[in-house]
Write an enzyme that holds these catalytic residues in place. Structure first.
Site, mmCIF file in Angstrom:
data_model
loop_
_atom_site.group_PDB
_atom_site.id
_atom_site.type_symbol
_atom_site.label_atom_id
_atom_site.label_comp_id
_atom_site.label_asym_id
_atom_site.label_seq_id
_atom_site.Cartn_x
_atom_site.Cartn_y
_atom_site.Cartn_z
ATOM 1 N N ASN A 23 21.180 7.894 6.524
ATOM 2 C CA ASN A 23 22.333 7.680 5.632
ATOM 3 C C ASN A 23 22.060 6.747 4.448
ATOM 4 O O ASN A 23 22.737 6.843 3.426
ATOM 5 C CB ASN A 23 23.557 7.229 6.442
ATOM 6 N N GLU B 283 19.156 -2.285 14.490
ATOM 7 C CA GLU B 283 20.470 -2.234 13.842
ATOM 8 C C GLU B 283 21.046 -0.879 14.176
ATOM 9 O O GLU B 283 20.533 0.147 13.729
ATOM 10 C CB GLU B 283 20.337 -2.405 12.318
ATOM 11 N N CYS C 200 27.272 2.921 8.914
ATOM 12 C CA CYS C 200 27.373 2.141 10.148
ATOM 13 C C CYS C 200 28.557 1.198 10.082
ATOM 14 O O CYS C 200 29.238 0.973 11.077
ATOM 15 C CB CYS C 200 26.079 1.377 10.402
HETATM 16 P P1 NAP Z 1 19.045 8.493 14.696
HETATM 17 O O1 NAP Z 1 19.254 9.917 15.009
HETATM 18 O O2 NAP Z 1 19.040 7.517 15.798
HETATM 19 O O3 NAP Z 1 17.673 8.413 13.867
HETATM 20 C C1 NAP Z 1 17.208 7.207 13.324
HETATM 21 C C2 NAP Z 1 15.705 7.266 13.164
HETATM 22 O O4 NAP Z 1 15.081 7.292 14.446
HETATM 23 C C3 NAP Z 1 15.196 8.522 12.444
HETATM 24 O O5 NAP Z 1 14.105 8.173 11.644
HETATM 25 C C4 NAP Z 1 14.752 9.402 13.604
HETATM 26 O O6 NAP Z 1 13.824 10.389 13.227
HETATM 27 C C5 NAP Z 1 14.133 8.359 14.491
HETATM 28 N N1 NAP Z 1 13.915 8.765 15.887
HETATM 29 C C6 NAP Z 1 14.528 9.728 16.598
HETATM 30 N N2 NAP Z 1 14.023 9.757 17.860
HETATM 31 C C7 NAP Z 1 13.078 8.798 17.931
HETATM 32 C C8 NAP Z 1 12.203 8.335 18.959
HETATM 33 N N3 NAP Z 1 12.177 8.865 20.174
HETATM 34 N N4 NAP Z 1 11.381 7.309 18.678
HETATM 35 C C9 NAP Z 1 11.365 6.734 17.457
HETATM 36 N N5 NAP Z 1 12.157 7.140 16.446
HETATM 37 C C10 NAP Z 1 13.017 8.155 16.677
HETATM 38 O O7 NAP Z 1 20.145 7.975 13.647
HETATM 39 P P2 NAP Z 1 20.672 8.689 12.316
HETATM 40 O O8 NAP Z 1 21.535 9.852 12.703
HETATM 41 O O9 NAP Z 1 19.560 8.902 11.368
HETATM 42 O O10 NAP Z 1 21.597 7.535 11.698
HETATM 43 C C11 NAP Z 1 22.935 7.376 12.050
HETATM 44 C C12 NAP Z 1 23.117 6.240 13.014
HETATM 45 O O11 NAP Z 1 22.520 5.069 12.484
HETATM 46 C C13 NAP Z 1 24.583 5.873 13.242
HETATM 47 O O12 NAP Z 1 24.794 5.596 14.596
HETATM 48 C C14 NAP Z 1 24.767 4.614 12.407
HETATM 49 O O13 NAP Z 1 25.820 3.788 12.831
HETATM 50 C C15 NAP Z 1 23.435 3.985 12.549
HETATM 51 N N6 NAP Z 1 23.184 3.074 11.436
HETATM 52 C C16 NAP Z 1 23.176 1.739 11.689
HETATM 53 C C17 NAP Z 1 23.000 0.831 10.660
HETATM 54 C C18 NAP Z 1 22.976 -0.638 10.925
HETATM 55 O O14 NAP Z 1 22.399 -1.359 10.116
HETATM 56 N N7 NAP Z 1 23.554 -1.114 12.008
HETATM 57 C C19 NAP Z 1 22.825 1.297 9.356
HETATM 58 C C20 NAP Z 1 22.826 2.679 9.137
HETATM 59 C C21 NAP Z 1 22.999 3.555 10.186
HETATM 60 P P3 NAP Z 1 14.301 11.922 12.986
HETATM 61 O O15 NAP Z 1 15.199 11.887 11.806
HETATM 62 O O16 NAP Z 1 13.037 12.623 12.761
HETATM 63 O O17 NAP Z 1 15.013 12.354 14.233
#
Ligand code: NAP
Length: 484
Positions: free
Chosen positions: A162, A258, A292
């Site tokens: 995002n 995060e 987030c």
């Molecule tokens: P996600 O599906 O958890 O993916 C995040 C990252 O992790 C991507 O680069 C993903 O790669 C990678 N990943 C997936 N499986 C993995 C594994 N087994 N080992 C290591 N890395 C792996 O999250 P998203 O859908 O991109 O983002 C949305 C989420 O992020 C929401 O829950 C949001 O609240 C949270 N978020 C939190 C913050 C904060 O600062 N607190 C800020 C922004 C977003 P792939 O894309 O290749 O699957």
């Protein structure tokens, strides 16, 4: 640098300082969430290429750490200059790839350029400490301890879809300035934008191997990266589910997570309702709620609930809906699966008796902004992060009940409190279990010089420029035993 097949570019990965096609000979097609067509292909990097990149990172890190802080800062400032040159291209890529409206995309790139330059300045103004032994009972004045910060080694930076620019650079810049090498794994949906950022870094002339960009599905390459013995620290932003998985896989290395949120806006009976409604609508719906720190539930005092809901409805119905090129607030969600998930939460709430105030219309992955009133605790939408344009309103009888429901959530990222009574605001701020409380404002990541953290299922460790530099370095104590 990029090969073009049928007008669709295939991007190489950046491994050990070189742009290369992967030995896997496999690519991943990246589809735009709003153009509904493939906009590029990225490499599925292999495990041996990960090994090679980490080895190159280790070697490059030794001489990188020996450079003066000022020299490392100059590289980073050159990266900021290159990002500035490529600002339009990166913002366009961001818009095409993750569907963020152009104005916000441009804002994200600018914020990132500022963050890189600020990170350099912050590091230049950080310094170590010295301590004498006689501060402790029986200790000797002849013992002089010098405490410096040293890098950790190779940092694995994993970012979500995002904020593909800002949330990548907010890991890469502090890692590099602190003297580390970086292995950067962008979200797959977001990796073309990541590649463009790293093309800028390459043009800035960084030493070979100091950063490698590993594209590929996290589900395939993620565990290999996380468990790799050559990784010395992981900085991860993404979902709670992936974050928990990572914390189980990583082995005895520092981890900053995060994660997701369910940020409540607590609205007291004395709140300025116009200002509150304005903040809630901007906070909940911008970028279709795919943030987030979006407001993800409203806990409003019964006495002012009707009035607040009327104001929210008016504003929600005025939100622009459509294409990111037209700077719409509500844009198509990242994919159909995400839209199905949000729709499921809306359907569950309506089945269980929530009142539909506005929205609940859908065209593929474009959901109209949806406002639900009279949401109760038995509904999934009361607890689950939708990551979409839907906002549940839960009516409460008292501040205590609002705090109780706020704290019942597994998440603890941020919370907003709307009241004109500063004593009440501080009392609520003290009682809610979150990383940050915003008084009379919407939840927000930034400005980037503020600490940013989540507690409970929202994360571990703290970001924000200063804290990120700290988390990517450690203290090293040298004790000089002076002559008595
Ligand atoms: P996600 O599906 O958890 O993916 C995040 C990252 O992790 C991507 O680069 C993903 O790669 C990678 N990943 C997936 N499986 C993995 C594994 N087994 N080992 C290591 N890395 C792996 O999250 P998203 O859908 O991109 O983002 C949305 C989420 O992020 C929401 O829950 C949001 O609240 C949270 N978020 C939190 C913050 C904060 O600062 N607190 C800020 C922004 C977003 P792939 O894309 O290749 O699957």
């Amino acid at each position: 640098m990029d090969s073009v097949k049928n007008e669709v570019k295939t991007y190489p990965a950046y491994l050990t300082g070189e742009w290369r096609e992967s030995q896997s000979q496999k690519t991943i097609a990246i589809k735009s969430p709003w153009k509904h067509e493939v906009i590029g292909n990225v490499q599925a990097v292999t495990q041996p290429e990960v090994d090679e990149s980490i080895q190159a990172a280790k070697e490059a890190q030794h001489s990188w750490a020996k450079l003066s802080l000022g020299d490392r800062g100059q590289y980073l400032n050159r990266w900021a200059d290159e990002l500035e040159e490529a600002k339009d291209d990166i913002a366009t890529s961001l818009m095409n790839e993750v569907g963020k409206n152009f104005k916000s995309a441009e804002g994200e790139v600018q914020r990132t350029i500022d963050l890189v330059r600020y990170t350099v300045q912050e590091a230049l103004h950080m310094h170590g400490q010295s301590v004498r032994g006689d501060g402790f009972p029986g200790g000797s004045k002849n013992k002089l301890g010098i405490i410096e910060r040293v890098p950790l080694g190779v940092v694995l930076a994993i970012s979500p879809f995002n904020y593909p620019v800002n949330l990548a650079a907010s890991k890469i810049a502090p890692a590099l300035i602190a003297g580390n090498a970086v292995i950067f794994k962008p979200a797959t949906q977001g990796s073309i934008t990541g590649i463009k950022m790293i093309q800028a870094l390459d043009r800035a002339g960084f030493p070979k191997g100091i950063l490698s960009l590993i594209t590929g599905h996290g589900s395939e390459i993620g565990d290999y990266l996380t468990e790799h013995p050559g990784i010395n620290m992981i900085s991860f932003t993404g979902s709670t589910q992936t974050g928990k998985h990572l914390s189980q896989k990583s082995i005895m290395i520092p981890l900053v997570l995060e994660l997701g949120g369910k940020d409540p806006a607590i609205v007291c009976d004395d709140a300025d309702l116009d200002k509150t409604a304005d903040n809630i609508v901007k906070g909940a719906y911008s970028y279709s709620g795919q943030r987030c720190t979006a407001v993800k539930r409203v806990l409003v005092d019964d006495k002012v609930a009707d009035e607040l809901v009327a104001k929210l409805k008016e504003k929600v119905e005025n939100l622009s809906v459509g294409s990111p090129v037209n700077d719409s607030a509500i844009v198509p969600l990242i994919d159909d699966k995400a839209a199905d998930f949000v729709q499921g939460l809306i359907d569950d709430a309506l089945d269980k008796g929530a009142t539909l105030v506005s929205g609940n219309k859908r065209d593929g992955n474009l959901l109209q902004p949806t406002l639900l009133d009279n949401v109760t605790e038995d509904m999934d939408i009361a607890w689950i992060e939708p990551f979409g344009p839907v906002l549940p309103v839960i009516r409460v009888h008292s501040v205590d009940q609002a705090v109780e429901i706020a704290n019942k959530s597994n998440f603890g990222l941020q919370a907003s409190v709307f009241t004109q009574d500063i004593d009440k605001a501080l009392e609520i701020a003290g009682a809610v279990e979150v990383g940050t409380v915003q008084v009379n404002g919407r939840p927000q990541r930034g400005p980037d010089n503020f600490p940013f953290l989540g507690v409970k299922a929202s994360g571990m460790g703290t970001q924000g420029v200063h804290n990120s530099i700290l988390s990517m370095s450690r203290e090293k104590l040298t004790v000089i035993n002076l002559k008595p």
